[in-house]
Enzyme design. Structure first.
Site, PDB file in Angstrom:
ATOM      1  N   ARG A  39      69.269  55.582  46.200  1.00 53.26           N
ATOM      2  CA  ARG A  39      68.409  56.672  46.754  1.00 53.26           C
ATOM      3  C   ARG A  39      66.917  55.806  47.036  1.00 53.26           C
ATOM      4  O   ARG A  39      66.488  55.530  46.048  1.00 53.26           O
ATOM      5  CB  ARG A  39      68.179  57.819  46.209  1.00 53.26           C
TER       6      ARG A  39
ATOM      7  N   ARG B 257      78.577  69.043  46.687  1.00 55.47           N
ATOM      8  CA  ARG B 257      78.177  67.771  46.542  1.00 55.47           C
ATOM      9  C   ARG B 257      79.157  67.104  45.572  1.00 55.47           C
ATOM     10  O   ARG B 257      79.374  65.838  45.781  1.00 55.47           O
ATOM     11  CB  ARG B 257      76.816  67.615  45.971  1.00 55.47           C
TER      12      ARG B 257
ATOM     13  N   ASP C 294      65.067  72.907  56.081  1.00 55.81           N
ATOM     14  CA  ASP C 294      65.090  72.028  55.005  1.00 55.81           C
ATOM     15  C   ASP C 294      63.411  72.278  54.738  1.00 55.81           C
ATOM     16  O   ASP C 294      62.528  72.930  55.392  1.00 55.81           O
ATOM     17  CB  ASP C 294      65.139  70.648  55.236  1.00 55.81           C
TER      18      ASP C 294
ATOM     19  N   HIS D  49      70.633  61.543  55.105  1.00 52.95           N
ATOM     20  CA  HIS D  49      71.289  62.011  53.797  1.00 52.95           C
ATOM     21  C   HIS D  49      72.640  62.173  54.136  1.00 52.95           C
ATOM     22  O   HIS D  49      72.901  63.175  54.147  1.00 52.95           O
ATOM     23  CB  HIS D  49      70.145  63.201  53.342  1.00 52.95           C
TER      24      HIS D  49
ATOM     25  N   GLN E  18      74.865  64.798  51.876  1.00 50.80           N
ATOM     26  CA  GLN E  18      74.492  66.192  52.194  1.00 50.80           C
ATOM     27  C   GLN E  18      75.446  66.624  53.208  1.00 50.80           C
ATOM     28  O   GLN E  18      75.850  67.609  52.816  1.00 50.80           O
ATOM     29  CB  GLN E  18      73.075  66.277  52.446  1.00 50.80           C
TER      30      GLN E  18
ATOM     31  N   CYS F 176      69.712  72.189  52.041  1.00 50.55           N
ATOM     32  CA  CYS F 176      70.186  71.413  50.936  1.00 50.55           C
ATOM     33  C   CYS F 176      69.595  71.526  49.677  1.00 50.55           C
ATOM     34  O   CYS F 176      70.017  70.918  48.684  1.00 50.55           O
ATOM     35  CB  CYS F 176      69.840  69.864  51.697  1.00 50.55           C
TER      36      CYS F 176
HETATM   37  N1   CP Z   1      70.009  67.851  48.274  1.00 51.38           N
HETATM   38  C1   CP Z   1      69.556  66.976  47.503  1.00 51.38           C
HETATM   39  O1   CP Z   1      69.827  65.816  47.432  1.00 51.38           O
HETATM   40  O2   CP Z   1      69.079  67.175  46.220  1.00 51.38           O
HETATM   41  P1   CP Z   1      68.387  66.225  44.942  1.00 51.38           P
HETATM   42  O3   CP Z   1      67.073  65.687  45.621  1.00 51.38           O
HETATM   43  O4   CP Z   1      68.099  67.183  43.993  1.00 51.38           O
HETATM   44  O5   CP Z   1      69.492  65.234  44.679  1.00 51.38           O
HETATM   45  N1  NVA Z   2      64.274  66.232  53.455  1.00 50.33           N
HETATM   46  C1  NVA Z   2      64.335  66.188  51.800  1.00 50.33           C
HETATM   47  C2  NVA Z   2      65.587  66.402  51.296  1.00 50.33           C
HETATM   48  C3  NVA Z   2      65.560  66.324  49.642  1.00 50.33           C
HETATM   49  C4  NVA Z   2      67.327  66.451  49.330  1.00 50.33           C
HETATM   50  C5  NVA Z   2      63.479  64.950  51.227  1.00 50.33           C
HETATM   51  O1  NVA Z   2      63.804  63.897  51.537  1.00 50.33           O
HETATM   52  O2  NVA Z   2      62.882  64.961  50.347  1.00 50.33           O
END
Ligand code: CP
Ligand code: NVA
Length: 301
Positions: free
Chosen positions: A102, A285, A217, A129, A132, A257
């Site tokens: 990540r 997930r 989101d 992502h 997700q 998400c």
């Molecule tokens: N939706 C999601 O990826 O959540 P986190 O940022 O908690 O991993």
């Molecule tokens: N769009 C959000 C998703 C988090 C899971 C971000 O990137 O922060």
């Protein structure tokens, strides 16, 4: 060897097969059973951004598959002291069976992947992502069956999750209406690739009208904290309210998400209401990613 950096790394058949397997994993889990299919396999997880769901789902998932996952943050690895990404990828590939990353820049993920010699999973970048979307689609399929030909409304920011929705619209052949304020559209190349599966608009009501699924989101993603005030103004009319949800089909589902900001992108009456499937979505997930890891391990053998 296969990687999972974007939804487009899978064919539609592979994506659907992973969802089916994810549902089997969920049923097993609910019966209190887990099968140690990959004993002693190890997953390294590099987190340059915060996470609750992604970390816990991969870590629990690997444990349930009989393996082990380790959490690596830049603060306590040499990555934070400037060791090159490529060197880190080569070293981890000597020691573990799979890596999840990540990070901010998608190009950094691609550089990491080029140097790695084990499968790499995208656990979120600024661009995509994809994990997700496995969970979201598993949730839709479990509640409503195949999503082909259905209409999905994306309300708010054309961000990483939205880009992955656009990829998935093309792959699974559903219509995605994306309503964003001017200046917050999804990635151009992603839109071009998704072609006629996408329609762009500014009106959230127009997007939601008759939709089978409504998704939103946060207005400011991780890394955009300094833009938060400006974004709050730009997205002021993009909250998913009960009135707006009422424009969708009667049996429309709501997804997010998470983490969510109640009172900003969604009213609490919606996210905590009857049409919301956000807890299944979060739970999936775990199951969808177990299916993904199984798929990637089996590709190697
Ligand atoms: N939706 C999601 O990826 O959540 P986190 O940022 O908690 O991993
Ligand atoms: N769009 C959000 C998703 C988090 C899971 C971000 O990137 O922060």
């Amino acid at each position: 060897m296969r990687h999972f950096l974007t939804v487009a790394d899978l064919t539609g058949d592979e994506f659907r097969a992973i969802l089916k397997r994810g549902s089997e994993f969920r049923a097993q889990f609910e019966r209190g059973e887990t099968e140690a299919l990959f004993p002693r396999k190890t997953l390294a997880m590099i987190f340059e951004k915060s996470s609750t769901r992604t970390r816990v789902s991969f870590e629990a998932g690997m444990a349930q598959l009989g393996g082990h996952a380790m959490y690596l943050s830049p603060n306590d690895t040499q990555l934070g002291r400037g060791e090159p990404l490529e060197d880190t990828a080569r070293v981890l590939s000597q020691m573990v069976d799979m890596v999840m990353v990540r990070t901010y820049s998608h190009d950094d993920l691609l550089r990491f992947c080029d140097a790695a010699t084990v499968p790499v999973i995208n656990g979120l970048t600024d661009l995509y992502h994809p994990c997700q979307l496995l969970a979201d689609m598993q949730t839709y399929f479990d509640h409503r069956g195949d999503i082909q030909g259905k209409t999905v409304a994306w309300i708010g920011d054309g961000n990483n999750v939205c880009n992955s929705f656009a990829n998935t619209a093309k792959l699974l052949d559903f219509q995605l209406r994306i309503a964003t304020p001017v200046g917050y559209k999804p990635n151009e190349a992603v839109l071009e690739n998704a072609g006629s599966n996408i329609s762009l608009m500014q009106s959230p009501d127009e997007a939601v009208e008759g939709a089978d699924l409504v998704v939103t989101d946060v207005w400011s993603s991780m890394g955009q904290e300094s833009e938060a005030n400006k974004r709050t103004v730009a997205f002021g009319d993009y909250c998913v309210t009960t009135e707006r949800m009422a424009l969708a089909k009667d049996d429309a589902l709501f997804m997010h998400c998470l983490p969510a900001h109640r009172g900003e992108e969604v009213q609490s009456e919606v996210i905590d209401g009857d049409q919301s499937v956000v807890w299944d979505e979060a739970g999936n997930r775990l199951h969808a990613q177990k299916a993904l890891m199984e798929f990637l391990f089996l590709q190697q053998s």
